[in-house]
Design a protein around this motif. Structure first.
Motif, PDB file in Angstrom:
ATOM      1  N   LYS A  34       0.834  -1.205   0.000  1.00 42.22           N
ATOM      2  CA  LYS A  34       0.000   0.000   0.000  1.00 42.22           C
ATOM      3  C   LYS A  34       0.870   1.257   0.000  1.00 42.22           C
ATOM      4  CE  LYS A  34      -4.222  -1.764   2.113  1.00 42.22           C
ATOM      5  NZ  LYS A  34      -5.112  -1.720   3.284  1.00 42.22           N
ATOM      6  N   LYS A  35       1.944   1.229   0.786  1.00 39.69           N
ATOM      7  CA  LYS A  35       2.856   2.377   0.831  1.00 39.69           C
ATOM      8  C   LYS A  35       3.516   2.593  -0.530  1.00 39.69           C
ATOM      9  CE  LYS A  35       4.027   2.270   5.727  1.00 39.69           C
ATOM     10  NZ  LYS A  35       5.075   1.997   6.728  1.00 39.69           N
ATOM     11  N   GLU A  36       3.958   1.494  -1.136  1.00 37.11           N
ATOM     12  CA  GLU A  36       4.578   1.597  -2.464  1.00 37.11           C
ATOM     13  C   GLU A  36       3.585   2.139  -3.483  1.00 37.11           C
ATOM     14  OE1 GLU A  36       6.442  -2.012  -3.735  1.00 37.11           O
ATOM     15  OE2 GLU A  36       7.651  -2.150  -1.911  1.00 37.11           O
ATOM     16  N   LEU A  37       2.341   1.664  -3.413  1.00 39.33           N
ATOM     17  CA  LEU A  37       1.302   2.149  -4.318  1.00 39.33           C
ATOM     18  C   LEU A  37       1.059   3.643  -4.097  1.00 39.33           C
ATOM     19  CD1 LEU A  37      -0.837   1.557  -6.473  1.00 39.33           C
ATOM     20  CD2 LEU A  37      -2.434   1.051  -4.615  1.00 39.33           C
ATOM     21  N   ALA A  38       0.995   4.059  -2.839  1.00 40.60           N
ATOM     22  CA  ALA A  38       0.795   5.478  -2.524  1.00 40.60           C
ATOM     23  C   ALA A  38       1.965   6.310  -3.058  1.00 40.60           C
ATOM     24  CB  ALA A  38       0.641   5.669  -1.022  1.00 40.60           C
ATOM     25  N   ASN A  39       3.192   5.806  -2.909  1.00 42.96           N
ATOM     26  CA  ASN A  39       4.369   6.507  -3.425  1.00 42.96           C
ATOM     27  C   ASN A  39       4.311   6.631  -4.944  1.00 42.96           C
ATOM     28  OD1 ASN A  39       5.525   6.955  -0.940  1.00 42.96           O
ATOM     29  ND2 ASN A  39       6.830   5.140  -1.010  1.00 42.96           N
ATOM     30  N   GLU A  40       3.923   5.560  -5.594  1.00 44.61           N
ATOM     31  CA  GLU A  40       3.840   5.587  -7.062  1.00 44.61           C
ATOM     32  C   GLU A  40       2.746   6.548  -7.533  1.00 44.61           C
ATOM     33  OE1 GLU A  40       5.994   4.266  -9.232  1.00 44.61           O
ATOM     34  OE2 GLU A  40       7.124   3.610  -7.464  1.00 44.61           O
ATOM     35  N   LEU A  45       1.190  11.711  -9.874  1.00 47.43           N
ATOM     36  CA  LEU A  45       0.492  12.996  -9.777  1.00 47.43           C
ATOM     37  C   LEU A  45       1.459  14.165  -9.934  1.00 47.43           C
ATOM     38  CD1 LEU A  45      -2.102  12.332  -6.939  1.00 47.43           C
ATOM     39  CD2 LEU A  45      -2.553  12.620  -9.382  1.00 47.43           C
ATOM     40  N   ARG A  46       2.624  14.050  -9.327  1.00 51.04           N
ATOM     41  CA  ARG A  46       3.628  15.114  -9.446  1.00 51.04           C
ATOM     42  C   ARG A  46       4.122  15.238 -10.891  1.00 51.04           C
ATOM     43  NH1 ARG A  46       5.404  17.052  -4.543  1.00 51.04           N
ATOM     44  NH2 ARG A  46       4.817  15.803  -2.748  1.00 51.04           N
ATOM     45  N   LEU A  47       4.366  14.118 -11.512  1.00 51.32           N
ATOM     46  CA  LEU A  47       4.815  14.128 -12.907  1.00 51.32           C
ATOM     47  C   LEU A  47       3.736  14.712 -13.812  1.00 51.32           C
ATOM     48  CD1 LEU A  47       7.055  13.305 -14.874  1.00 51.32           C
ATOM     49  CD2 LEU A  47       5.916  11.101 -15.099  1.00 51.32           C
ATOM     50  N   PHE A  48       2.494  14.339 -13.555  1.00 46.58           N
ATOM     51  CA  PHE A  48       1.377  14.863 -14.350  1.00 46.58           C
ATOM     52  C   PHE A  48       1.248  16.372 -14.158  1.00 46.58           C
ATOM     53  CE2 PHE A  48      -3.152  15.792 -15.043  1.00 46.58           C
ATOM     54  CZ  PHE A  48      -3.280  15.309 -16.342  1.00 46.58           C
ATOM     55  N   ALA A  49       1.354  16.852 -12.922  1.00 42.14           N
ATOM     56  CA  ALA A  49       1.268  18.293 -12.648  1.00 42.14           C
ATOM     57  C   ALA A  49       2.429  19.033 -13.300  1.00 42.14           C
ATOM     58  CB  ALA A  49       1.268  18.538 -11.137  1.00 42.14           C
ATOM     59  N   GLU A  50       3.609  18.444 -13.244  1.00 40.65           N
ATOM     60  CA  GLU A  50       4.781  19.056 -13.880  1.00 40.65           C
ATOM     61  C   GLU A  50       4.591  19.149 -15.393  1.00 40.65           C
ATOM     62  OE1 GLU A  50       9.449  17.943 -14.320  1.00 40.65           O
ATOM     63  OE2 GLU A  50       8.491  17.522 -12.382  1.00 40.65           O
ATOM     64  N   PHE A  51       4.020  18.120 -15.974  1.00 41.28           N
ATOM     65  CA  PHE A  51       3.768  18.123 -17.414  1.00 41.28           C
ATOM     66  C   PHE A  51       2.721  19.180 -17.775  1.00 41.28           C
ATOM     67  CE2 PHE A  51       1.527  16.432 -21.194  1.00 41.28           C
ATOM     68  CZ  PHE A  51       2.586  16.549 -22.091  1.00 41.28           C
ATOM     69  N   GLU A  52       1.673  19.307 -16.968  1.00 36.54           N
ATOM     70  CA  GLU A  52       0.651  20.335 -17.208  1.00 36.54           C
ATOM     71  C   GLU A  52       1.263  21.727 -17.125  1.00 36.54           C
ATOM     72  OE1 GLU A  52      -2.638  20.212 -18.132  1.00 36.54           O
ATOM     73  OE2 GLU A  52      -2.175  18.114 -18.505  1.00 36.54           O
ATOM     74  N   ASN A  53       2.122  21.954 -16.132  1.00 38.36           N
ATOM     75  CA  ASN A  53       2.806  23.249 -16.017  1.00 38.36           C
ATOM     76  C   ASN A  53       3.692  23.502 -17.226  1.00 38.36           C
ATOM     77  OD1 ASN A  53       1.626  23.775 -13.562  1.00 38.36           O
ATOM     78  ND2 ASN A  53       3.332  22.960 -12.373  1.00 38.36           N
TER      79      ASN A  53
END
Length: 176
Positions: A34-40, A45-53
């Motif tokens: 679960k922790k690994e899934l949350a990290n992924e 989400l961070r990569l997606f937000a960075e791409f949107e920016n």
């Protein structure tokens, strides 16, 4: 028989320990997954937000580039506009109406074409208050009257904007 019962109990206790350890291992393994899934998910989400920016930033840069793509060409044409204005002033002195009419038509056509591409003249009038943000002072001369101090006495060269960006500041003479 008591020994057998004790052995069975011993085996049962050992197997209970194993079962307990296996459930603890399963729980800890499940928590770890679960922790690994949350990290992924967080990384995604961070990569997606960075791409949107990135998309927004490149879009803004592209729009800005389109707005000012003609800046270099317009800067080269500004001295030609100045020469046209000087030439028209001299032709007006010669009083040749047909020549003046033809030159004014050409001048108006050129200015209209440049206006359609976003070039606009900065309006500066004599007697206007000098503003460091909008004007470039070429020289200062004694003011002809007290109320002309700090005001524009003469406009030497017109200023121009391309869109909202000033590409040449108007050059003026200021009274002191």
């Amino acid at each position: 028989m008591t020994k057998k019962k004790e052995q069975k109990k011993g085996k049962g206790a050992a197997s209970e320990k194993q079962v307990a350890e296996e459930t603890v291992d399963k729980i800890s393994m499940e928590e770890q997954l679960k922790k690994e899934l949350a990290n992924e998910k967080d990384k995604f989400l961070r990569l997606f937000a960075e791409f949107e920016n990135y998309k927004k930033r490149t879009s803004k840069e592209r729009i800005e580039l389109y707005k000012t793509a003609n800046e270099e060409l317009m800067t080269v044409l500004l001295p030609i506009l100045d020469d046209f204005d000087r030439g028209l002033a001299e032709i007006k002195k010669a009083k040749d109406k047909e020549l003046l009419k033809g030159m004014e038509l050409i001048n108006n056509k050129l200015k209209n074409s440049l206006t359609q591409k976003g070039l606009s003249q900065i309006a500066v009038e004599k007697g206007e208050t000098f503003d460091v943000e909008l004007h470039e002072a070429i020289t200062q001369i004694p003011a002809p009257s007290e109320d002309m101090k700090g005001k524009i006495i003469d406009v030497i060269e017109q200023g121009y904007k391309l869109g909202e960006k000033i590409i040449r500041y108007p050059k003026v003479v200021v009274g002191q």
